[in-house]
Write a protein that holds these residues in place. Structure first.
Motif, mmCIF file in Angstrom:
data_model
loop_
_atom_site.group_PDB
_atom_site.id
_atom_site.type_symbol
_atom_site.label_atom_id
_atom_site.label_comp_id
_atom_site.label_asym_id
_atom_site.label_seq_id
_atom_site.Cartn_x
_atom_site.Cartn_y
_atom_site.Cartn_z
ATOM 1 N N HIS A 7 0.877 -1.170 0.000
ATOM 2 C CA HIS A 7 0.000 0.000 0.000
ATOM 3 C C HIS A 7 0.916 1.221 0.000
ATOM 4 C CE1 HIS A 7 -3.713 2.167 0.630
ATOM 5 N NE2 HIS A 7 -3.215 2.764 1.685
ATOM 6 N N LYS A 90 8.161 5.047 1.098
ATOM 7 C CA LYS A 90 8.277 3.591 1.034
ATOM 8 C C LYS A 90 6.903 2.995 1.283
ATOM 9 C CE LYS A 90 10.642 -0.401 3.096
ATOM 10 N NZ LYS A 90 9.796 -1.294 2.430
ATOM 11 N N LEU A 92 3.946 0.531 2.336
ATOM 12 C CA LEU A 92 3.695 -0.306 3.496
ATOM 13 C C LEU A 92 3.477 -1.730 3.005
ATOM 14 C CD1 LEU A 92 3.087 -0.553 6.538
ATOM 15 C CD2 LEU A 92 0.718 0.009 5.989
ATOM 16 N N GLU A 93 4.381 -2.636 3.387
ATOM 17 C CA GLU A 93 4.242 -4.031 2.990
ATOM 18 C C GLU A 93 3.252 -4.711 3.930
ATOM 19 O OE1 GLU A 93 8.048 -5.783 1.002
ATOM 20 O OE2 GLU A 93 8.638 -4.792 2.869
ATOM 21 N N LEU A 94 2.374 -5.504 3.343
ATOM 22 C CA LEU A 94 1.310 -6.140 4.112
ATOM 23 C C LEU A 94 1.329 -7.647 3.928
ATOM 24 C CD1 LEU A 94 -1.511 -3.726 2.905
ATOM 25 C CD2 LEU A 94 -0.291 -3.603 5.078
#
Length: 103
Positions: A7, A90, A92-94
């Motif tokens: 995201h 950067k 947001l890795e989910l």
């Protein structure tokens, strides 16, 4: 479920929010056929006309990384970079747990 999610928030320079969104929508068309693409959504903030959000779901991080090699994607990135207000944040890795429409 082992899916990769991302995201991200991109901010355009003044007056370029619609242009940035248009570029990202073109990117969505290109990566929609890439291996492992489950979801690629481009959204605009109702409160900030210069902010564009991209939400992605992939079968794996590797599939996401490989999507950058899809023909035309690098060209779209080069069109977007000059109209960004600074470097993109950067993403947001989910870890995707599941939900409607996700296989």
């Amino acid at each position: 479920m082992n899916k990769y999610g991302l995201h991200g928030k991109l901010k355009a320079t003044k007056g370029n929010g619609d242009k940035l969104a248009s570029i990202l929508l073109e990117a969505a068309k290109l990566v929609a056929t890439a291996k492992g693409c489950q979801l690629y959504i481009v959204s605009k903030s109702k409160d900030d006309e210069h902010t564009v959000w991209v939400t992605e779901v992939w079968d794996s991080k590797e599939d996401h990384d490989n999507s950058l090699k899809v023909e035309g994607v690098r060209e779209l990135i080069s069109q977007a970079m000059p109209i960004l207000d600074g470097m993109p944040e950067k993403g947001l890795e989910l870890e995707i747990l599941g939900g409607a429409g996700i296989e």
